[in-house]
Design a protein around this motif. Structure first.
Motif, PDB file in Angstrom:
ATOM      1  N   HIS A  23       0.822  -1.217   0.000  1.00 29.13           N
ATOM      2  CA  HIS A  23       0.000   0.000   0.000  1.00 29.13           C
ATOM      3  C   HIS A  23       0.852   1.261   0.000  1.00 29.13           C
ATOM      4  N   GLY A  24       2.114   1.128   0.358  1.00 26.75           N
ATOM      5  CA  GLY A  24       3.082   2.187   0.116  1.00 26.75           C
ATOM      6  C   GLY A  24       3.253   3.254   1.170  1.00 26.75           C
ATOM      7  N   GLU A  25       2.165   3.622   1.861  1.00 27.73           N
ATOM      8  CA  GLU A  25       2.232   4.708   2.836  1.00 27.73           C
ATOM      9  C   GLU A  25       1.393   4.353   4.056  1.00 27.73           C
ATOM     10  N   TYR A  26       1.826   4.813   5.219  1.00 32.91           N
ATOM     11  CA  TYR A  26       1.063   4.571   6.434  1.00 32.91           C
ATOM     12  C   TYR A  26      -0.359   5.117   6.312  1.00 32.91           C
ATOM     13  N   ALA A  27      -0.491   6.249   5.635  1.00 34.20           N
ATOM     14  CA  ALA A  27      -1.803   6.880   5.481  1.00 34.20           C
ATOM     15  C   ALA A  27      -2.765   6.013   4.683  1.00 34.20           C
ATOM     16  N   PHE A  28      -2.227   5.101   3.877  1.00 28.16           N
ATOM     17  CA  PHE A  28      -3.055   4.204   3.071  1.00 28.16           C
ATOM     18  C   PHE A  28      -3.211   2.838   3.732  1.00 28.16           C
ATOM     19  N   GLY A  29      -2.888   2.748   5.013  1.00 25.05           N
ATOM     20  CA  GLY A  29      -3.053   1.501   5.746  1.00 25.05           C
ATOM     21  C   GLY A  29      -1.916   0.524   5.600  1.00 25.05           C
ATOM     22  N   SER A  30      -0.760   0.992   5.161  1.00 25.98           N
ATOM     23  CA  SER A  30       0.389   0.100   4.989  1.00 25.98           C
ATOM     24  C   SER A  30       1.094  -0.098   6.322  1.00 25.98           C
ATOM     25  N   PRO A  31       1.229  -1.347   6.818  1.00 26.47           N
ATOM     26  CA  PRO A  31       1.937  -1.564   8.086  1.00 26.47           C
ATOM     27  C   PRO A  31       3.402  -1.156   8.020  1.00 26.47           C
ATOM     28  N   LYS A  32       3.988  -1.278   6.819  1.00 29.07           N
ATOM     29  CA  LYS A  32       5.384  -0.916   6.616  1.00 29.07           C
ATOM     30  C   LYS A  32       5.540  -0.153   5.304  1.00 29.07           C
ATOM     31  N   LEU A  33       6.549   0.715   5.257  1.00 29.39           N
ATOM     32  CA  LEU A  33       6.897   1.373   4.003  1.00 29.39           C
ATOM     33  C   LEU A  33       7.759   0.428   3.171  1.00 29.39           C
ATOM     34  N   PRO A  34       7.699   0.516   1.835  1.00 35.53           N
ATOM     35  CA  PRO A  34       8.552  -0.336   1.013  1.00 35.53           C
ATOM     36  C   PRO A  34      10.037  -0.057   1.285  1.00 35.53           C
ATOM     37  N   MET A  35      10.785  -1.118   1.571  1.00 36.49           N
ATOM     38  CA  MET A  35      12.190  -0.953   1.933  1.00 36.49           C
ATOM     39  C   MET A  35      13.116  -1.870   1.141  1.00 36.49           C
ATOM     40  N   THR A  36      12.637  -2.391   0.027  1.00 40.27           N
ATOM     41  CA  THR A  36      13.486  -3.116  -0.919  1.00 40.27           C
ATOM     42  C   THR A  36      13.136  -2.626  -2.316  1.00 40.27           C
ATOM     43  N   MET A  37      14.017  -2.887  -3.265  1.00 38.58           N
ATOM     44  CA  MET A  37      13.758  -2.476  -4.649  1.00 38.58           C
ATOM     45  C   MET A  37      12.456  -3.093  -5.159  1.00 38.58           C
ATOM     46  N   GLU A  38      12.266  -4.381  -4.884  1.00 34.96           N
ATOM     47  CA  GLU A  38      11.077  -5.079  -5.375  1.00 34.96           C
ATOM     48  C   GLU A  38       9.809  -4.539  -4.722  1.00 34.96           C
ATOM     49  N   ALA A  39       9.886  -4.246  -3.427  1.00 32.56           N
ATOM     50  CA  ALA A  39       8.716  -3.713  -2.724  1.00 32.56           C
ATOM     51  C   ALA A  39       8.337  -2.333  -3.247  1.00 32.56           C
ATOM     52  N   MET A  40       9.341  -1.511  -3.522  1.00 41.71           N
ATOM     53  CA  MET A  40       9.071  -0.182  -4.063  1.00 41.71           C
ATOM     54  C   MET A  40       8.417  -0.274  -5.437  1.00 41.71           C
ATOM     55  N   ALA A  41       8.968  -1.130  -6.291  1.00 44.89           N
ATOM     56  CA  ALA A  41       8.406  -1.297  -7.637  1.00 44.89           C
ATOM     57  C   ALA A  41       6.987  -1.836  -7.566  1.00 44.89           C
ATOM     58  N   LEU A  42       6.756  -2.822  -6.701  1.00 45.73           N
ATOM     59  CA  LEU A  42       5.421  -3.421  -6.591  1.00 45.73           C
ATOM     60  C   LEU A  42       4.399  -2.378  -6.169  1.00 45.73           C
ATOM     61  N   HIS A  43       4.732  -1.557  -5.206  1.00 45.80           N
ATOM     62  CA  HIS A  43       3.784  -0.540  -4.746  1.00 45.80           C
ATOM     63  C   HIS A  43       3.357   0.373  -5.884  1.00 45.80           C
ATOM     64  N   TYR A  44       4.323   0.916  -6.608  1.00 46.41           N
ATOM     65  CA  TYR A  44       3.972   1.880  -7.660  1.00 46.41           C
ATOM     66  C   TYR A  44       3.268   1.216  -8.838  1.00 46.41           C
ATOM     67  N   LEU A  45       3.671   0.011  -9.202  1.00 48.19           N
ATOM     68  CA  LEU A  45       3.032  -0.657 -10.336  1.00 48.19           C
ATOM     69  C   LEU A  45       1.633  -1.130  -9.971  1.00 48.19           C
ATOM     70  N   ASP A  46       1.446  -1.580  -8.749  1.00 44.88           N
ATOM     71  CA  ASP A  46       0.119  -1.968  -8.275  1.00 44.88           C
ATOM     72  C   ASP A  46      -0.822  -0.769  -8.308  1.00 44.88           C
ATOM     73  N   ASN A  47      -0.338   0.367  -7.823  1.00 45.15           N
ATOM     74  CA  ASN A  47      -1.138   1.582  -7.818  1.00 45.15           C
ATOM     75  C   ASN A  47      -1.458   2.038  -9.239  1.00 45.15           C
ATOM     76  N   LEU A  48      -0.475   1.926 -10.127  1.00 44.16           N
ATOM     77  CA  LEU A  48      -0.691   2.302 -11.527  1.00 44.16           C
ATOM     78  C   LEU A  48      -1.785   1.456 -12.160  1.00 44.16           C
ATOM     79  N   ASP A  49      -1.709   0.133 -11.986  1.00 42.35           N
ATOM     80  CA  ASP A  49      -2.699  -0.741 -12.608  1.00 42.35           C
ATOM     81  C   ASP A  49      -4.100  -0.462 -12.074  1.00 42.35           C
ATOM     82  N   ALA A  50      -4.212  -0.258 -10.768  1.00 36.86           N
ATOM     83  CA  ALA A  50      -5.518   0.025 -10.176  1.00 36.86           C
ATOM     84  C   ALA A  50      -6.077   1.355 -10.671  1.00 36.86           C
TER      85      ALA A  50
END
Length: 323
Positions: free
Chosen positions: A259-286
């Motif tokens: 979910h990428g941000e605490y404000a969006f209900g994310s328990p953690k912020l993305p802290m790996t390359m793959e996690a960062m990419a997944l957050h933005y691409l997931d948001n883009l597709d949605a």
């Protein structure tokens, strides 16, 4: 007479058609008079219907998840089409062609399920491939995964929506990952597959879309982390090797941070390359799916612009109509 789908309706049109009652709420206005607010749906989209001067007896005759013949007139309210309902009658499901209410047909689901399996079985890392296989051979899991929506309102909110979203996201990840050599493309692909897996039990989707008790109390993020923990043990049996602890942590981190941000209900912020990419691409597709639907469904006005969309906080330019 051919069916009138929701995305074909226009302002001031008289309507008498069968729709799915996706949601029903009996409310009272400031004067204490009751009215019925309906969310009507078919395979082309959803629409709000307002039945004024309602009664508790009328409300009891229909329930969410049922089919009903709805009669009324279309009008614009706050730049959005609504139906002023004059009559609503329950319809026997045996008299309904359910394909009129399925955004994805059986052939679409089968095609997407095959593509999902292809993308996962292309993975070469033995641990990731075994993990993917542990899910693919679980018939109960796959039956839910191919039927579940990706959301109740926000995006891909229809049966099979989760499958469509995940396959789209996995294809997107495959296109983007080669541009960033430091990303592990197979790890990213597994993250795309599993990030929303908990929604198979978080949501209810037999007819109307909603949340299960487990979904309300625990949520899909926690549920997916637990799923992966258990399936990693099955993967060990398939591969014959222990599942690497760090690899499991990286997968679970993608799930808890997508979910990428605490404000969006994310328990953690993305802290790996793959996690960062997944957050933005997931948001883009949605988001792109939401815009596509908004443009498709906003056909009842001659304006060059769509109605204001609150989740996206803007209007979108439609341009001129071309026959």
């Amino acid at each position: 007479m051919p069916r009138r789908y929701i995305n074909q309706l226009a302002e001031r049109e008289q309507v008498s058609e069968v729709y799915l009652i996706a949601d029903k709420q009996l409310r009272a206005n400031r004067q204490g008079n009751l009215y019925l607010q309906l969310r009507l749906g078919d395979k082309s989209g959803q629409l709000t219907g307002m039945l004024w001067n309602a009664t508790e007896n009328i409300s009891k005759q229909i329930e969410s998840g049922q089919y009903a013949r709805v009669t009324g007139t279309m009008h614009m309210h706050n730049q959005q089409l609504q139906m002023i309902v004059t009559k609503v009658e329950r319809v026997d499901p045996s008299q309904v062609d359910e394909t009129d209410f399925q955004t994805l047909q059986s052939a679409d689901v089968d095609r997407l399920a095959r593509r999902l399996a292809e993308l996962l079985r292309e993975i070469r890392n033995v641990h990731l491939r075994s993990l993917a296989e542990a899910f693919l051979v679980d018939e109960a899991f796959m039956a839910k995964f191919t039927a579940a929506p990706a959301g109740v309102k926000n995006h891909h909110a229809f049966r099979g929506g989760l499958l469509e979203h995940v396959v789209s996201l996995m294809e997107l990840c495959s296109s983007v990952a080669p541009h960033y050599p430091d990303i592990d493309p197979e790890l990213l692909r597994i993250g795309a597959f599993l990030h929303d897996a908990g929604k198979i039990d978080e949501l209810t989707y037999e007819k109307e879309l909603g949340y299960s008790d487990e979904g309300q109390l625990i949520g899909h993020v926690v549920m997916a982390v637990s799923m992966v923990e258990h399936k990693a043990r099955d993967a060990e049996k398939l591969s014959g090797d222990a599942f690497p602890r760090e690899l499991l942590l990286r997968i679970q981190h993608m799930i808890v941070s997508h979910h990428g941000e605490y404000a969006f209900g994310s328990p953690k912020l993305p802290m790996t390359m793959e996690a960062m990419a997944l957050h933005y691409l997931d948001n883009l597709d949605a988001k792109m799916h939401n815009v596509k639907l908004l443009l498709q469904e906003d056909t009842g006005s001659d304006s060059h612009w769509t109605s204001y969309n609150a989740p996206l906080a803007r209007k979108f330019f439609k341009g001129e109509r071309h026959s």
